[in-house]
Each structure stands twice: as structure tokens, then as C-alpha cells.
Enzyme design. Structure first.
Site, mmCIF file in Angstrom:
data_model
loop_
_atom_site.group_PDB
_atom_site.id
_atom_site.type_symbol
_atom_site.label_atom_id
_atom_site.label_comp_id
_atom_site.label_asym_id
_atom_site.label_seq_id
_atom_site.Cartn_x
_atom_site.Cartn_y
_atom_site.Cartn_z
ATOM 1 N N ASP A 83 14.152 4.479 4.136
ATOM 2 C CA ASP A 83 13.299 3.360 3.720
ATOM 3 C C ASP A 83 12.024 3.356 4.572
ATOM 4 O OD1 ASP A 83 12.772 1.005 2.308
ATOM 5 O OD2 ASP A 83 13.769 -0.275 3.789
ATOM 6 N N GLU A 135 4.399 4.841 -2.346
ATOM 7 C CA GLU A 135 3.979 3.452 -2.606
ATOM 8 C C GLU A 135 2.475 3.355 -2.776
ATOM 9 O OE1 GLU A 135 5.839 0.378 -0.278
ATOM 10 O OE2 GLU A 135 4.134 -0.978 -0.469
ATOM 11 N N HIS A 181 8.150 -8.666 2.195
ATOM 12 C CA HIS A 181 9.342 -8.464 3.022
ATOM 13 C C HIS A 181 9.702 -9.725 3.798
ATOM 14 C CE1 HIS A 181 8.097 -4.158 2.498
ATOM 15 N NE2 HIS A 181 9.379 -4.093 2.226
ATOM 16 N N HIS A 214 10.073 -3.458 -3.789
ATOM 17 C CA HIS A 214 10.459 -3.813 -2.409
ATOM 18 C C HIS A 214 10.410 -5.331 -2.262
ATOM 19 C CE1 HIS A 214 10.381 0.051 -0.062
ATOM 20 N NE2 HIS A 214 10.050 0.449 -1.274
ATOM 21 N N GLY A 215 10.907 -5.806 -1.128
ATOM 22 C CA GLY A 215 10.789 -7.227 -0.811
ATOM 23 C C GLY A 215 11.419 -8.111 -1.863
ATOM 24 N N ASN A 257 15.003 -3.351 -3.894
ATOM 25 C CA ASN A 257 15.349 -3.293 -2.467
ATOM 26 C C ASN A 257 15.769 -4.649 -1.914
ATOM 27 O OD1 ASN A 257 14.447 -0.679 -2.613
ATOM 28 N ND2 ASN A 257 13.032 -0.847 -0.881
ATOM 29 N N SER A 260 16.915 -8.589 3.439
ATOM 30 C CA SER A 260 16.988 -9.930 4.044
ATOM 31 C C SER A 260 18.219 -10.715 3.570
ATOM 32 C CB SER A 260 15.724 -10.728 3.720
ATOM 33 O OG SER A 260 14.610 -10.105 4.305
HETATM 34 P P1 13P Z 1 13.625 -7.969 1.600
HETATM 35 O O1 13P Z 1 13.075 -8.344 2.936
HETATM 36 O O2 13P Z 1 13.090 -8.867 0.526
HETATM 37 O O3 13P Z 1 15.100 -7.881 1.588
HETATM 38 O O4 13P Z 1 13.058 -6.498 1.251
HETATM 39 C C1 13P Z 1 13.732 -5.356 1.698
HETATM 40 C C2 13P Z 1 12.944 -4.116 1.469
HETATM 41 O O5 13P Z 1 12.006 -4.048 0.721
HETATM 42 C C3 13P Z 1 13.408 -2.916 2.192
HETATM 43 O O6 13P Z 1 12.547 -1.854 1.991
HETATM 44 O O1 G3H Z 2 11.384 -3.174 4.501
HETATM 45 C C1 G3H Z 2 11.909 -3.498 5.546
HETATM 46 C C2 G3H Z 2 13.387 -3.539 5.669
HETATM 47 O O2 G3H Z 2 13.825 -4.866 5.542
HETATM 48 C C3 G3H Z 2 13.840 -2.896 6.942
HETATM 49 O O3 G3H Z 2 13.641 -3.735 8.018
HETATM 50 O O4 G3H Z 2 12.569 -2.207 9.632
HETATM 51 O O5 G3H Z 2 13.649 -4.320 10.414
HETATM 52 O O6 G3H Z 2 15.034 -2.403 9.608
HETATM 53 P P1 G3H Z 2 13.720 -3.117 9.525
HETATM 54 ZN ZN ZN Z 3 10.522 -2.424 1.741
#
Ligand code: 13P
Ligand code: G3H
Ligand code: ZN
Length: 312
Positions: A83, A135, A181, A214-215, A257, A260
Site C-alpha cells: 500500500d 494513483e 485517509h 482509497h480512504g 481500501n 481506519s
Molecule cells: P481509510 O483511512 O479510509 O481506512 O483508508 C485506507 C487506505 O486508503 C489505505 O490505503
Molecule cells: O493509507 C494509509 C493506510 O491507512 C496506512 O496507514 O501508513 O499508518 O500504516 P499507515
Molecule cells: Zn490509501
């Protein structure tokens, strides 16, 4: 079955009008919670690892945990994905180290630089049978050590996507349509609305091509409440409404994705046990509650949001 790439799962998801959940993994209990749900519901799944997760749990431990899932369910399609790979080096290290999919995220770089770095990763990855997510557009929020302020986020420009995919050869494309995110995605009192017009423009430019969101955590309010009732302090945590994620899953979006929501699930379980049982000090007791919450939220996503149950 060994770990698979996302090629086949995305093709089926695109044609079937559903999406595959990409869940971030950081420790054994999170891996097990996701795996228990996916196995029970016969859902293909992407387990994804950020640079921060690698730093915390170490590459080899995470690989072994994911391999353990395969030994529990040898016929379940599981992809292991990097990721937000920041550069060629981290992508190469994951490709060489057993990942079946990597993301090169140069979305904050100028268009031509993003293309050049993505192309370099694609050439190496494809020579090793690994697929690449790239992306275009910038999400707000925090990814590893990079924080993008809301004002600096920018939607994907549909007029750029065709050239980007042609020139890079990437296998899927993450786009920015208003998600971000973390657990604080929208201001309280506002009406969260993703830019489906941008998504549909992108779809038209790239027929048949898998799009990534994402997010996409929805920030379940039952977990926020449990956390706050048990000594936590999460104020105004707001996520993406699930009906909008359902709509996205029916479109060209093939990968959604979620990180959170798993963090909230785990924290709610742990906090609840520690507050209700102040004498508890066996980590298995509170981590078990966190793991059960992770399983239940992943099961809910697979069944009620992504539509991937029974697609394995
Ligand atoms: P969230 O913070 O919304 O869970 O997004 C996760 C994400 O995009 C990881 O790449
Ligand atoms: O996109 C971000 C993901 O939530 C990963 O978060 O970099 O804190 O592991 P992290
Ligand atoms: Zn992400």
C-alpha cells in the site's frame, strides 16, 4: 493455491458489479479477523501492507502471517499488496519479497515524474509477474509520514487518465473523488458527497479498466461510541457513507481500501475489555475482543457493502 495477483479478481469484480476489499494488516489479530470473515463468506480478499506496517511488524512476519491464511484456505483468492509504495526501491523490495501486487504512489509528484517512476515500477513488476496500482489525484489525510492538508488535496483530472495508463502500463488506477485517509473525513454538519461525476468521466475514458478507491472507511459510529464510552476521545470522527461505497462498488471501482475501520474495531474491543475488567492483564483476553470486532466489520463490508461474498 499460492497468493494470486489482482488481475482475475478485478476482471470478475468489474464484470460482476462488485468490489474487492483491500484491508490493511499490521499484526496477527488483524490478519486473523479479516481471514476468518473472508473464509467464512467465501470472498476473495486483498491483504495490504503499508511501509509503516512493515516497519512495525517486519516484512517476514507479515509474509508468514499471510501464508498462514493460505494454509487455512488454500483455494481462496488472496493477493498480498504493498500500500502506498513511495518509490521504486520499496516496490522492488516487496516484489522480490513475495508480494503479488504493489502500489507506486507518486500522486503528489508532477504528472511526468509520476509517469516516469510508475513506468519503471511497472517494467520491473511485470517482468516478475506482479501487478501495479498507480494513483492520479491527491487525497487528503495521513499516509505513513506524509500528511496532505485538505486544501492541498485535488480531484483526479479525467482528461489525464488515458495518457497516464497508456504511458505507464499500470494495471489499476487509484483516483481522488473526495475520500480521504483517516477517521476525520468530513466536517460535522456537512453532507458528505463523493464526486461520482469524476468517477463516471474516468470510467468513460478507460472502459474495462479497474479503478481503486482509497480512504474508503465509513467510520462505524458504534465503534466510535464504544471507544468514547470507554475512556477514548474521538471527536467528530466521520467516514464515507456506505450507500456511496455500494454505488462505487457497482461501478468500475474494483478495489476499496479500508484501514481506519479496522483500527476503530480493534481499539473499541480492547478498550471495552480493559474498562469492563480492570483486573485483566492477559493480552489474549483483550486482543480477542479486538479480533472479533475486526471479523464482524469485515464480514459486514463483504456482505453489505462490497458485494464480494460467495465470489471466491
Ligand atoms: P481509510 O483511512 O479510509 O481506512 O483508508 C485506507 C487506505 O486508503 C489505505 O490505503
Ligand atoms: O493509507 C494509509 C493506510 O491507512 C496506512 O496507514 O501508513 O499508518 O500504516 P499507515
Ligand atoms: Zn490509501
Amino acid at each position: 493455491m499460492a497468493l494470486v495477483t489482482t488481475t482475475e479478481m478485478f476482471k470478475k469484480a468489474y464484470d460482476g458489479g462488485y468490489a474487492i476489499g483491500a484491508f490493511n494488516v499490521n499484526n496477527m489479530e488483524i490478519v486473523q479477523g479479516i481471514a476468518d470473515a473472508a473464509i467464512e463468506l467465501r470472498s476473495p480478499v486483498i491483504l495490504q501492507v503499508s511501509a509503516g506496517a512493515r516497519k512495525y511488524a517486519k516484512h517476514n512476519y507479515l509474509i508468514k502471517l499471510v501464508e498462514a491464511v493460505l494454509s487455512e484456505a488454500p483455494d481462496l483468492p488472496i493477493a498480498l499488496h504493498l500500500d502506498h509504495g513511495a518509490d521504486f526501491e520499496i516496490c522492488k523490495s516487496c516484489i522480490d519479497g513475495g508480494f503479488t501486487s504493489v502500489m507506486i504512489d507518486c500522486s503528489s509528484k508532477p504528472f511526468d515524474e509520476n509517469i516516469a517512476e510508475t513506468k519503471k515500477v511497472v517494467e520491473y513488476a511485470h517482468s516478475k509477474g506482479v501487478v501495479v496500482e498507480a494513483e492520479l489525484g491527491t487525497l487528503a489525510g495521513i499516509e505513513d509520514d506524509v500528511k496532505v492538508e485538505a486544501g492541498c488535496a485535488s480531484y483526479t483530472r479525467p482528461e489525464e487518465v488515458e495518457e497516464f495508463v497508456d504511458r505507464t502500463g499500470c494495471d489499476s488506477l487509484a483516483i481522488a473523488i473526495g475520500t480521504s485517509h483517516g477517521a476525520y473525513k468530513f466536517k460535522p454538519g456537512t453532507n458528505p458527497q463523493l464526486r461520482f461525476d469524476v468517477l463516471h468521466e474516468v470510467e468513460k475514458k478507460l472502459p474495462g479498466f479497474p479503478i481503486v478507491l482509497h480512504g474508503a472507511s465509513s467510520v462505524p459510529q458504534q465503534f466510535v461510541k464504544t471507544i468514547n464510552e470507554n475512556g477514548g476521545s474521538l471527536k467528530d470522527a466521520i467516514g464515507v457513507p456506505e450507500d456511496q461505497l455500494r454505488e462505487a462498488a457497482r461501478s468500475a471501482v474494483c478495489k476499496i481500501n479500508i484501514d481506519s475501520d479496522l483500527r476503530l474495531a480493534m481499539t473499541a474491543g480492547v478498550r471495552q475489555v480493559l474498562v469492563e475488567k480492570p483486573d485483566a492483564f492477559d493480552p489474549r483476553e483483550y486482543l480477542k475482543a479486538g479480533r472479533a470486532n475486526v471479523k464482524s466489520i469485515v464480514a459486514h463490508k463483504i456482505t453489505d457493502v462490497l458485494g464480494s461474498a460467495g465470489k471466491a
